[in-house]
Design a protein around this motif. Structure first.
Motif, short mmCIF file in Angstrom:
data_model
loop_
_atom_site.label_atom_id
_atom_site.label_comp_id
_atom_site.label_asym_id
_atom_site.label_seq_id
_atom_site.Cartn_x
_atom_site.Cartn_y
_atom_site.Cartn_z
N ALA A 29 0.83 -1.20 0.00
CA ALA A 29 0.00 0.00 0.00
C ALA A 29 0.87 1.25 0.00
N ALA A 30 1.94 1.23 0.78
CA ALA A 30 2.84 2.39 0.83
C ALA A 30 3.49 2.63 -0.52
N ARG A 31 3.90 1.56 -1.17
CA ARG A 31 4.51 1.68 -2.50
C ARG A 31 3.56 2.38 -3.46
N GLU A 32 2.30 1.97 -3.49
CA GLU A 32 1.33 2.58 -4.40
C GLU A 32 1.07 4.03 -4.04
N ARG A 59 3.30 -0.56 14.71
CA ARG A 59 3.99 -1.67 15.34
C ARG A 59 5.08 -2.22 14.41
N HIS A 60 4.78 -2.25 13.12
CA HIS A 60 5.77 -2.73 12.14
C HIS A 60 6.76 -1.64 11.75
N PHE A 61 6.25 -0.40 11.64
CA PHE A 61 7.08 0.72 11.14
C PHE A 61 6.85 1.92 12.04
N PRO A 62 7.71 2.11 13.04
CA PRO A 62 7.48 3.16 14.03
C PRO A 62 7.60 4.59 13.49
N ASP A 63 8.23 4.77 12.32
CA ASP A 63 8.33 6.11 11.75
C ASP A 63 8.37 6.02 10.23
N ARG A 64 8.26 7.18 9.59
CA ARG A 64 8.19 7.23 8.12
C ARG A 64 9.46 6.69 7.47
N ASP A 65 10.62 7.04 8.00
CA ASP A 65 11.87 6.60 7.38
C ASP A 65 12.01 5.08 7.40
N THR A 66 11.53 4.45 8.47
CA THR A 66 11.58 2.98 8.53
C THR A 66 10.72 2.36 7.44
N LEU A 67 9.56 2.94 7.21
CA LEU A 67 8.67 2.43 6.16
C LEU A 67 9.26 2.69 4.78
N ILE A 68 9.79 3.88 4.56
CA ILE A 68 10.41 4.19 3.27
C ILE A 68 11.57 3.23 2.99
N HIS A 69 12.38 2.98 4.01
CA HIS A 69 13.49 2.04 3.86
C HIS A 69 12.98 0.68 3.38
N GLU A 70 11.92 0.19 4.00
CA GLU A 70 11.39 -1.13 3.63
C GLU A 70 10.83 -1.13 2.22
N VAL A 71 10.16 -0.05 1.83
CA VAL A 71 9.59 0.04 0.48
C VAL A 71 10.71 0.08 -0.56
N VAL A 72 11.75 0.87 -0.31
CA VAL A 72 12.87 0.96 -1.25
C VAL A 72 13.53 -0.41 -1.41
#
Length: 216
Positions: A29-32, A59-72
């Motif tokens: 969802a974040a990727r889209e 719980r999975h991604f405590p901040d935006r940068d963590t989520l961006i890292h995973e998407v990249v």
């Protein structure tokens, strides 16, 4: 510790299947949404698109940068796999064509805005996967050029720039059906890459070093 207790301990530390599914839904969802609205899209909106609660996302991604890292990392890994599969095509240019459309579907065009700004992209796993992708695409280019199927005055950077430009909605359009235009325009671009060249290109081919040096 008894064998039974050891097995139970390992089970308790192993991510549950539903947790893994939720994590993947959030990343997808974040990727889209990063493609559609940019990297500053509200995380609550991403949770809603993924069909999970806000608490699950954090719980999975405590901040935006963590989520961006995973998407990249997710996009790089999947796109590298697409490049390896495309290399199996008998016709080298068809392999390049197959990879280009597959990379668009993986949303590789979203990486450029994600890697700009304050996000720290210098993580070992991102660097390692980025190198693997570069090597795989360079191999596709080299193979097509050796077969005389790819014009000589282009480089991998030209393809990556085109993917970045052609696979994102125009600013302010909220164009959520971009895919049907992206693949159409990518096909036109690919026709221009095929040898023999029909014109002389202005300037120099965009190398990966050029792109890296221009990225903050």
């Amino acid at each position: 510790m008894s064998p039974a207790a050891d097995t139970e301990a390992r089970r308790s530390t192993r991510p549950r299947a539903d947790a893994l599914r939720n994590r993947e839904r959030i990343v997808m969802a974040a990727r889209e949404m990063f493609v559609e609205f940019g990297p500053e899209v509200p995380l609550d909106d991403i949770a809603r698109r993924a069909g999970v609660g806000n608490a699950t996302l954090y719980r999975h991604f405590p901040d935006r940068d963590t989520l961006i890292h995973e998407v990249v990392l997710f996009v790089l890994t999947r796109t590298t796999q697409q490049a390896h599969e495309a290399a199996e095509e008998a016709d080298p240019f068809e392999g390049l064509r197959r990879f280009t459309h597959a990379a668009a579907d993986e949303r590789i065009g979203a990486l450029c805005p994600l890697l700009s700004g304050s996000f720290d992209k210098h993580f070992p796993d991102l660097t390692r996967e980025g190198v693997r992708l570069e090597e795989a695409v360079e191999a596709l280019f080299a193979r097509a050029k050796e077969a005389g199927r790819l014009r000589a005055d282009v480089a991998v950077g030209d393809l990556l720039v085109a993917l970045s430009q052609l696979t994102r909605p125009l600013p302010g359009t909220a164009c959520l059906s971009i895919d049907r235009f992206a693949h159409r325009h990518l096909q036109l671009f690919l026709d221009g890459l095929e040898a023999p060249a029909r014109s002389e290109l202005p300037g120099l081919a965009a190398t990966l070093e050029d792109l890296s040096s221009s990225t903050p």
